[in-house]
Structure formats: C-alpha cells, structure tokens
Design a protein around this motif. Structure first.
Motif, short mmCIF file in Angstrom:
data_model
loop_
_atom_site.label_atom_id
_atom_site.label_comp_id
_atom_site.label_asym_id
_atom_site.label_seq_id
_atom_site.Cartn_x
_atom_site.Cartn_y
_atom_site.Cartn_z
N TYR A 28 -5.05 -12.42 1.07
CA TYR A 28 -3.90 -12.59 1.96
C TYR A 28 -3.72 -14.06 2.34
O TYR A 28 -2.63 -14.60 2.29
CB TYR A 28 -4.11 -11.74 3.21
N PHE A 29 -4.83 -14.73 2.70
CA PHE A 29 -4.73 -16.13 3.09
C PHE A 29 -4.35 -17.04 1.93
O PHE A 29 -3.73 -18.07 2.13
CB PHE A 29 -6.06 -16.62 3.70
N LEU A 30 -4.75 -16.67 0.73
CA LEU A 30 -4.46 -17.53 -0.43
C LEU A 30 -3.08 -17.25 -1.03
O LEU A 30 -2.69 -17.91 -1.97
CB LEU A 30 -5.52 -17.35 -1.52
N ASN A 31 -2.37 -16.31 -0.50
CA ASN A 31 -1.04 -15.99 -1.02
C ASN A 31 0.00 -16.19 0.06
O ASN A 31 -0.25 -16.00 1.24
CB ASN A 31 -0.98 -14.53 -1.49
N CYS A 32 1.17 -16.59 -0.36
CA CYS A 32 2.27 -16.73 0.58
C CYS A 32 3.51 -16.09 -0.05
O CYS A 32 3.54 -15.84 -1.24
CB CYS A 32 2.53 -18.18 0.93
N ARG A 33 4.53 -15.84 0.78
CA ARG A 33 5.76 -15.23 0.29
C ARG A 33 6.76 -16.32 -0.06
O ARG A 33 6.93 -17.27 0.69
CB ARG A 33 6.35 -14.31 1.35
N ASP A 34 7.42 -16.17 -1.19
CA ASP A 34 8.45 -17.11 -1.60
C ASP A 34 9.64 -16.30 -2.10
O ASP A 34 9.62 -15.79 -3.22
CB ASP A 34 7.92 -18.04 -2.70
N SER A 58 -15.02 -13.84 13.24
CA SER A 58 -16.01 -12.80 13.55
C SER A 58 -15.57 -11.47 12.95
O SER A 58 -14.42 -11.29 12.57
CB SER A 58 -16.16 -12.65 15.06
N ASN A 59 -16.52 -10.52 12.89
CA ASN A 59 -16.20 -9.20 12.34
C ASN A 59 -15.08 -8.52 13.13
O ASN A 59 -14.19 -7.89 12.54
CB ASN A 59 -17.43 -8.30 12.34
N ASP A 60 -15.12 -8.62 14.46
CA ASP A 60 -14.06 -8.02 15.27
C ASP A 60 -12.71 -8.65 14.98
O ASP A 60 -11.69 -7.97 14.91
CB ASP A 60 -14.38 -8.15 16.77
N CYS A 61 -12.70 -9.96 14.80
CA CYS A 61 -11.46 -10.66 14.46
C CYS A 61 -10.95 -10.19 13.10
O CYS A 61 -9.75 -10.01 12.91
CB CYS A 61 -11.67 -12.17 14.44
N TRP A 62 -11.89 -10.03 12.15
CA TRP A 62 -11.49 -9.56 10.82
C TRP A 62 -10.81 -8.20 10.93
O TRP A 62 -9.76 -7.96 10.33
CB TRP A 62 -12.70 -9.41 9.89
N LYS A 63 -11.41 -7.32 11.71
CA LYS A 63 -10.82 -5.98 11.86
C LYS A 63 -9.42 -6.07 12.44
O LYS A 63 -8.50 -5.41 11.98
CB LYS A 63 -11.71 -5.11 12.75
N LYS A 64 -9.24 -6.90 13.47
CA LYS A 64 -7.93 -7.06 14.10
C LYS A 64 -6.93 -7.67 13.12
O LYS A 64 -5.79 -7.20 13.01
CB LYS A 64 -8.06 -7.95 15.35
N ILE A 65 -7.34 -8.69 12.40
CA ILE A 65 -6.45 -9.34 11.43
C ILE A 65 -6.04 -8.35 10.34
O ILE A 65 -4.87 -8.25 9.97
CB ILE A 65 -7.12 -10.58 10.81
N ILE A 66 -7.00 -7.59 9.86
CA ILE A 66 -6.72 -6.61 8.80
C ILE A 66 -5.78 -5.53 9.31
O ILE A 66 -4.82 -5.15 8.64
CB ILE A 66 -8.03 -6.02 8.25
N LYS A 71 -0.39 -3.30 9.35
CA LYS A 71 0.82 -2.90 10.07
C LYS A 71 2.05 -3.63 9.53
O LYS A 71 3.10 -3.03 9.34
CB LYS A 71 0.67 -3.17 11.57
N VAL A 72 1.89 -4.93 9.30
CA VAL A 72 3.00 -5.72 8.76
C VAL A 72 3.39 -5.17 7.38
O VAL A 72 4.57 -4.99 7.08
CB VAL A 72 2.64 -7.22 8.67
N HIS A 73 2.38 -4.91 6.56
CA HIS A 73 2.63 -4.39 5.21
C HIS A 73 3.32 -3.02 5.28
O HIS A 73 4.29 -2.77 4.56
CB HIS A 73 1.31 -4.28 4.46
N GLU A 74 2.86 -2.15 6.17
CA GLU A 74 3.47 -0.83 6.34
C GLU A 74 4.91 -0.95 6.83
O GLU A 74 5.79 -0.23 6.38
CB GLU A 74 2.64 0.02 7.29
N ASN A 75 5.14 -1.88 7.77
CA ASN A 75 6.50 -2.09 8.27
C ASN A 75 7.43 -2.60 7.18
O ASN A 75 8.59 -2.19 7.10
CB ASN A 75 6.51 -3.06 9.46
N GLU A 76 6.93 -3.51 6.34
CA GLU A 76 7.73 -4.00 5.22
C GLU A 76 8.09 -2.86 4.28
O GLU A 76 9.23 -2.76 3.83
CB GLU A 76 6.98 -5.10 4.45
N GLU A 77 7.12 -1.99 4.00
CA GLU A 77 7.38 -0.85 3.13
C GLU A 77 8.41 0.09 3.76
O GLU A 77 9.30 0.58 3.08
CB GLU A 77 6.09 -0.08 2.83
N ARG A 78 8.28 0.32 5.07
CA ARG A 78 9.24 1.18 5.77
C ARG A 78 10.65 0.59 5.70
O ARG A 78 11.62 1.31 5.49
CB ARG A 78 8.84 1.37 7.23
#
Length: 139
Positions: A28-34, A58-66, A71-78
């Motif tokens: 995700y971090f190494l890719n961007c939208r164009d 941190s692991n908790d941050c990873w979980k939140k980011i993921i 959610k963003v990905h699901e919203n885009e699909e919706r």
C-alpha cells in the motif's frame, strides 16, 4: 515495536489476498493512485522514507492502518458498484423507453392499415401476430 525488513517487489508479487498484513501495508505504501491506475513509486528517497516509517509503526497502529485501508478499499468498491448499478438502471430505462416507443409505432401502423381498409386477419398475417393480439394492441 514492529520492524519489517526491506521487501523487494518480488516478495509482493502475489495476490493481495495472499499477502500478510505487513506485506499489504508495504504494498500500500509503495503504490499510489494515478487517474485510477496503480502506479509504482520508483523514487529511492520516497522508498527509504516509507521503509523508515514502516519500521516505527506499532502492531496496534498496523491494525488500525489496515482496518482503515480495508474500509477505504471497501468504500471504493461500493462506489464502483453503485455507479455500475446506476448505469444499468439508465440502460434499463432507455430500453423500456424504446420498447414503449416501438409499441406506439406498431399501434399507429396497425391503425393506419385498418384505416386503409385492411382487415384484422390481413394485418395479423402481415405482422405475424394473432387476431387477438392485434385487437389487444388497438384497444
């Protein structure tokens, strides 16, 4: 603290579903939208910054980011599905309108044939319909 070793693009050359959470975030971090297309970042400085940032999460941050990313990905699909649904609805409306228009034209044609002295049985033979169907159309 979570530390991730540097991933080459070969490590990320699998389907998104097959990646573990850390690989997904690196991807995700190494890719961007164009303009709606995924574009790989090839700037070494950007990659190094991302790698440093990834090492400090941190692991908790990873979980939140993921979770946020999912959610963003699901919203885009919706949103894409909603647009497809709207387009399908428009196409259905246009098709219904054409069917209605054709039906009106057929009725007008049958009425013209009747006014020119053709019988219902003759019209039925010409348009390959039964006499009952012709009578239903003109009533």
């Amino acid at each position: 603290m979570l530390k991730i070793s540097v991933y080459s693009t070969q490590n990320l050359d699998k389907s998104y579903d097959q990646m573990n959470d850390k690989e997904k975030m690196v991807y995700y971090f190494l890719n961007c939208r164009d303009n709606g297309k995924t574009k790989m970042i090839e700037n070494d400085e950007v990659i190094q910054t991302v790698e440093k940032r990834v090492e400090t999460i941190s692991n908790d941050c990873w979980k939140k980011i993921i979770e946020d990313f999912q959610k963003v990905h699901e919203n885009e699909e919706r949103m894409e599905l909603q647009l497809e649904l709207e387009e399908a609805h428009k196409a259905q409306e246009e098709a219904d309108k054409k069917v209605s228009q054709m039906s009106q034209e057929i009725k007008q044609m049958i009425q013209d044939m009747l006014s020119n002295g053709m019988s219902v049985s003759q019209i039925a033979k010409c348009v390959s319909k039964s006499e009952e169907e012709i009578l239903e159309l003109i009533c």
